[in-house]
Design an enzyme around this catalytic site. Structure first.
Site, PDB file in Angstrom:
ATOM      1  N   PRO A 101      57.396  12.398  60.385  1.00  0.00           N
ATOM      2  CA  PRO A 101      57.418  12.671  58.997  1.00  0.00           C
ATOM      3  C   PRO A 101      56.686  11.812  58.377  1.00  0.00           C
ATOM      4  O   PRO A 101      57.024  10.440  58.433  1.00  0.00           O
ATOM      5  CB  PRO A 101      58.844  13.092  58.861  1.00  0.00           C
ATOM      6  CG  PRO A 101      59.900  12.077  59.713  1.00  0.00           C
ATOM      7  CD  PRO A 101      58.811  12.252  60.930  1.00  0.00           C
ATOM      8  N   ALA A 113      51.151   1.396  57.221  1.00  0.00           N
ATOM      9  CA  ALA A 113      51.090   0.964  58.521  1.00  0.00           C
ATOM     10  C   ALA A 113      50.592   2.205  59.251  1.00  0.00           C
ATOM     11  O   ALA A 113      51.096   3.297  58.984  1.00  0.00           O
ATOM     12  CB  ALA A 113      52.323   0.758  58.989  1.00  0.00           C
ATOM     13  N   ARG A 114      49.205   2.277  59.868  1.00  0.00           N
ATOM     14  CA  ARG A 114      48.423   3.209  60.282  1.00  0.00           C
ATOM     15  C   ARG A 114      48.865   4.159  61.200  1.00  0.00           C
ATOM     16  O   ARG A 114      49.118   5.228  61.136  1.00  0.00           O
ATOM     17  CB  ARG A 114      47.206   2.741  60.196  1.00  0.00           C
ATOM     18  CG  ARG A 114      46.686   2.298  58.896  1.00  0.00           C
ATOM     19  CD  ARG A 114      45.309   1.585  58.837  1.00  0.00           C
ATOM     20  NE  ARG A 114      44.904   1.418  57.365  1.00  0.00           N
ATOM     21  CZ  ARG A 114      45.149   0.478  56.697  1.00  0.00           C
ATOM     22  NH1 ARG A 114      46.134  -0.327  57.079  1.00  0.00           N
ATOM     23  NH2 ARG A 114      44.822   0.373  55.471  1.00  0.00           N
ATOM     24  N   ASN A 163      61.194   4.305  67.932  1.00  0.00           N
ATOM     25  CA  ASN A 163      60.642   4.496  66.773  1.00  0.00           C
ATOM     26  C   ASN A 163      60.406   3.054  66.113  1.00  0.00           C
ATOM     27  O   ASN A 163      61.214   2.158  66.163  1.00  0.00           O
ATOM     28  CB  ASN A 163      61.436   5.464  65.654  1.00  0.00           C
ATOM     29  CG  ASN A 163      60.632   5.576  64.337  1.00  0.00           C
ATOM     30  OD1 ASN A 163      61.375   5.457  63.210  1.00  0.00           O
ATOM     31  ND2 ASN A 163      59.476   5.598  64.330  1.00  0.00           N
ATOM     32  N   GLY A 164      58.874   2.892  65.800  1.00  0.00           N
ATOM     33  CA  GLY A 164      58.754   1.621  65.132  1.00  0.00           C
ATOM     34  C   GLY A 164      57.407   0.927  65.763  1.00  0.00           C
ATOM     35  O   GLY A 164      57.496   0.579  66.699  1.00  0.00           O
ATOM     36  N   ASP A 165      56.473   0.532  64.986  1.00  0.00           N
ATOM     37  CA  ASP A 165      55.234  -0.034  64.981  1.00  0.00           C
ATOM     38  C   ASP A 165      54.523   0.332  66.497  1.00  0.00           C
ATOM     39  O   ASP A 165      54.128  -0.766  67.405  1.00  0.00           O
ATOM     40  CB  ASP A 165      55.683  -1.669  65.409  1.00  0.00           C
ATOM     41  CG  ASP A 165      55.879  -2.482  64.026  1.00  0.00           C
ATOM     42  OD1 ASP A 165      55.736  -1.774  62.951  1.00  0.00           O
ATOM     43  OD2 ASP A 165      56.181  -3.584  64.229  1.00  0.00           O
ATOM     44  N   CYS A 178      65.705   6.744  56.042  1.00  0.00           N
ATOM     45  CA  CYS A 178      64.743   6.330  55.036  1.00  0.00           C
ATOM     46  C   CYS A 178      65.506   5.066  54.093  1.00  0.00           C
ATOM     47  O   CYS A 178      66.660   5.214  53.480  1.00  0.00           O
ATOM     48  CB  CYS A 178      64.476   7.480  53.774  1.00  0.00           C
ATOM     49  SG  CYS A 178      63.459   6.916  52.587  1.00  0.00           S
ATOM     50  N   LYS A 196      67.612  10.829  62.516  1.00  0.00           N
ATOM     51  CA  LYS A 196      66.894   9.851  62.760  1.00  0.00           C
ATOM     52  C   LYS A 196      67.472   8.802  61.998  1.00  0.00           C
ATOM     53  O   LYS A 196      68.164   8.845  60.742  1.00  0.00           O
ATOM     54  CB  LYS A 196      65.321  10.135  61.959  1.00  0.00           C
ATOM     55  CG  LYS A 196      64.545   8.580  62.037  1.00  0.00           C
ATOM     56  CD  LYS A 196      63.222   8.928  61.236  1.00  0.00           C
ATOM     57  CE  LYS A 196      62.598   7.378  61.350  1.00  0.00           C
ATOM     58  NZ  LYS A 196      61.384   7.606  60.719  1.00  0.00           N
TER      59      LYS A 196
END
Length: 325
Positions: A31, A248-249, A215-217, A115, A157
């Site tokens: 998301p 962060a793409r 999840n992350g990077d 979040c 999440k």
């Protein structure tokens, strides 16, 4: 818009859990505020994305306002599956009501407990929920009890606690309530750009019998493969963090990442133009996606010109003149 119930009955019903049972690594589009809407989901699905999430939607607004429903959730009955709708919620019945509305049009809902933005925390949404395991458990259980569809997934999440035992306890309570899978962003609430704690994700995975999504990077397919090895997780979710000026793409920069491309191919850019025009994507969104996709393949001078274009026709002319797109 989400269409009507008649159309919904024609939608192809998917069981997202089949992806995790397949034994393959699951490639997921996370998301993303403003960006993971129907047009972009359509694009990444063309390039081997297995599962897509909507942007986070505030459940209370969604339930209360038809205008919010029309603006926040758009799908179609062909191709936009499997689809998970992510909600911000703090009351079990409100989350159930929101889940009931989207159930005919989606394959599951996800409760955002990760979040860290101040507005979300102040309203009782997002990452503050990791400190309320009984509430999370209650919300998961309510949706499970009130949605009469065993294939409709209910996931959460989360972020991690500094004391990982608290995170494991939260996850085990959610599992007992019937959560389908848990996405773990390997940072605490306070951490933003610090290294992701992949060891923590592995510890959580080893403590659970349900799928755990890392999840992350994760910015490239190689990153995804490395994280899979480090965490033993069941899926990878390409995550994008938003602040006022930084992004962060990951998939934004390369929507073809999951198909093995190291940078966005011109075919993908052409696909985005076609899809965006077909869906009537607002110019700002259409343009911003192209800015991200083309960042690695354009010069500094080209960016200065392209990034200030102010109309769809100007963008189309530029792409045609410079790249034959």
């Amino acid at each position: 818009m989400i269409g009507d119930v008649t159309e919904a009955k024609e939608c192809r019903r998917n069981d997202p859990m089949d992806l995790f049972r397949s034994g393959q690594v699951v490639k997921i589009c996370a998301p993303m505020v403003r960006y993971s809407k129907l047009a972009f989901r359509t694009l990444v699905r063309k390039y081997n994305c297995d599962l897509c999430y909507t942007p986070m939607i505030v459940a209370a607004d969604f339930v209360r306002s038809a205008k919010a429903r029309d603006s926040e959730f758009t799908t179609n009955k062909v191709g936009d599956r499997p689809l998970i709708v992510q909600f911000a919620a703090k009351e079990a019945q409100v989350l159930c009501d929101a889940a009931r509305i989207v159930c005919p049009f989606a394959d599951g809902i996800d409760l955002n407990c990760g979040c860290p933005q101040r507005w979300a925390m102040a309203e009782g949404y997002g990452a503050c929920l990791i400190n309320k395991p009984e509430l999370v458990k209650d919300m998961v259980r309510h949706v499970r009890n009130q949605i009469n569809n065993p294939k409709f997934s209910v996931s959460i999440k989360i972020r991690i606690h500094e004391d990982l035992k608290r995170t494991v306890d939260l996850c085990q309570k959610a599992e007992a309530a019937g959560v389908s899978w848990i996405t773990v962003h390997g940072r605490s609430i306070e951490e933003r750009h610090q290294p992701v704690h992949y060891d923590a994700i592995k510890t959580i995975k080893q403590s659970m019998s349900i799928p755990i999504v890392a999840n992350g990077d994760i910015k490239t397919l190689k990153d995804a493969e490395n994280v899979h090895q480090l965490t033993e997780a069941d899926g990878k979710i390409e995550h994008t963090l938003f602040s006022k000026y930084k992004v962060a793409r990951g998939l934004l920069a390369n929507p073809a990442m999951f198909a093995g491309y190291e940078e966005t191919p011109f075919k993908c850019i052409q696909d985005w133009v076609d899809i965006a025009l077909e869906h009537g994507t607002p110019f700002t969104c259409f343009h911003h996606h192209l800015m991200y996709m083309m960042e690695r393949i354009t010069s500094k001078q080209e960016k200065k010109v392209f990034n200030v274009l102010s109309s769809t026709s100007a963008v189309l002319d530029y792409l045609n003149d410079h790249y034959g797109v």
